[in-house]
Design a protein around this motif. Structure first.
Motif, PDB file in Angstrom:
ATOM      1  N   CYS A   1       0.558  75.181 -94.132  1.00  0.00           N
ATOM      2  CA  CYS A   1       0.945  74.294 -93.039  1.00  0.00           C
ATOM      3  C   CYS A   1       2.361  73.787 -93.265  1.00  0.00           C
TER       4      CYS A   1
ATOM      5  N   CYS B   1       1.790  69.500 -93.468  1.00  0.00           N
ATOM      6  CA  CYS B   1       1.141  68.847 -94.616  1.00  0.00           C
ATOM      7  C   CYS B   1       1.146  69.737 -95.857  1.00  0.00           C
TER       8      CYS B   1
ATOM      9  N   CYS C   1      -3.173  74.517 -88.466  1.00  0.00           N
ATOM     10  CA  CYS C   1      -3.706  73.909 -89.683  1.00  0.00           C
ATOM     11  C   CYS C   1      -5.021  73.203 -89.384  1.00  0.00           C
TER      12      CYS C   1
ATOM     13  N   SER D   1      -6.433  71.101 -91.219  1.00  0.00           N
ATOM     14  CA  SER D   1      -6.412  69.729 -91.741  1.00  0.00           C
ATOM     15  C   SER D   1      -5.731  68.776 -90.778  1.00  0.00           C
ATOM     16  N   CYS D   2      -4.546  69.193 -90.259  1.00  0.00           N
ATOM     17  CA  CYS D   2      -3.762  68.248 -89.460  1.00  0.00           C
ATOM     18  C   CYS D   2      -3.337  68.813 -88.116  1.00  0.00           C
TER      19      CYS D   2
ATOM     20  N   GLY E   1      -1.141  71.097 -87.642  1.00  0.00           N
ATOM     21  CA  GLY E   1       0.259  71.508 -87.696  1.00  0.00           C
ATOM     22  C   GLY E   1       0.417  73.019 -87.597  1.00  0.00           C
TER      23      GLY E   1
HETATM   24 ZN   LIG Z   1      -1.489  70.553 -91.995  1.00  0.00          ZN
END
Ligand SMILES: [Zn+2]
Length: 138
Positions: free
Chosen positions: A29, A32, A43, A45-46, A48
């Motif tokens: 990413c 992050c 991503c 997780s975030c 992105g």
């Molecule tokens: Zn991320």
């Protein structure tokens, strides 16, 4: 042996292109910096943007099992085979699956140091597999 051949798509094409050249790349990413596998459009997780970055190809056996009766009939010819979860050294929890081809079952244990080794399936597809690391005492 007639195991299924992976079919690259828009998202995974860079992964397979690199593998075909003997390089292991993993998505990272840009926001992050978290790595993820298998590839995804963003991503997980975030949200992105992600791009592919080279990794060392080194990792350790995190878990494994020996498959005697595959659910997928395409693998019936090669059973029993190993299914190992490999944790890459770049990030805890960053895992890939491997059959550890050619590795005797009695040599496989948690924590075993491994490195990527590409298994040529077709002229276009080389499958990242893993074998015991030759450079590190495990
Ligand atoms: Zn991320």
């Amino acid at each position: 042996m007639s195991t299924p051949i992976p079919v690259p798509n828009e998202v995974t094409q860079p992964f397979w292109d690199a593998a075909n050249e003997g390089r292991l790349v993993i998505q990272r990413c840009q926001a992050c910096l978290r790595r993820q596998h298998p590839p995804h459009v963003f991503c997980l997780s975030c949200g992105g943007e992600v791009d592919f970055q080279p990794v060392s190809g080194r990792g350790r056996v995190h878990a494994y099992s020996f498959v005697h009766e595959p659910r997928n009939q395409a693998f019936a010819d090669v059973a029993p085979y190993t299914l190992a979860v490999i944790e890459l050294e770049e990030q805890p929890g960053l895992i890939m699956l491997s059959n550890l081809p050619g590795v005797p079952q009695d040599q496989i244990r948690p924590g075993l140091a491994v490195e990527v080794a590409f298994e040529r399936l077709t002229p276009q597809i080389a499958l990242p597999q893993f074998r015991p690391s030759s450079s590190v005492e495990s």
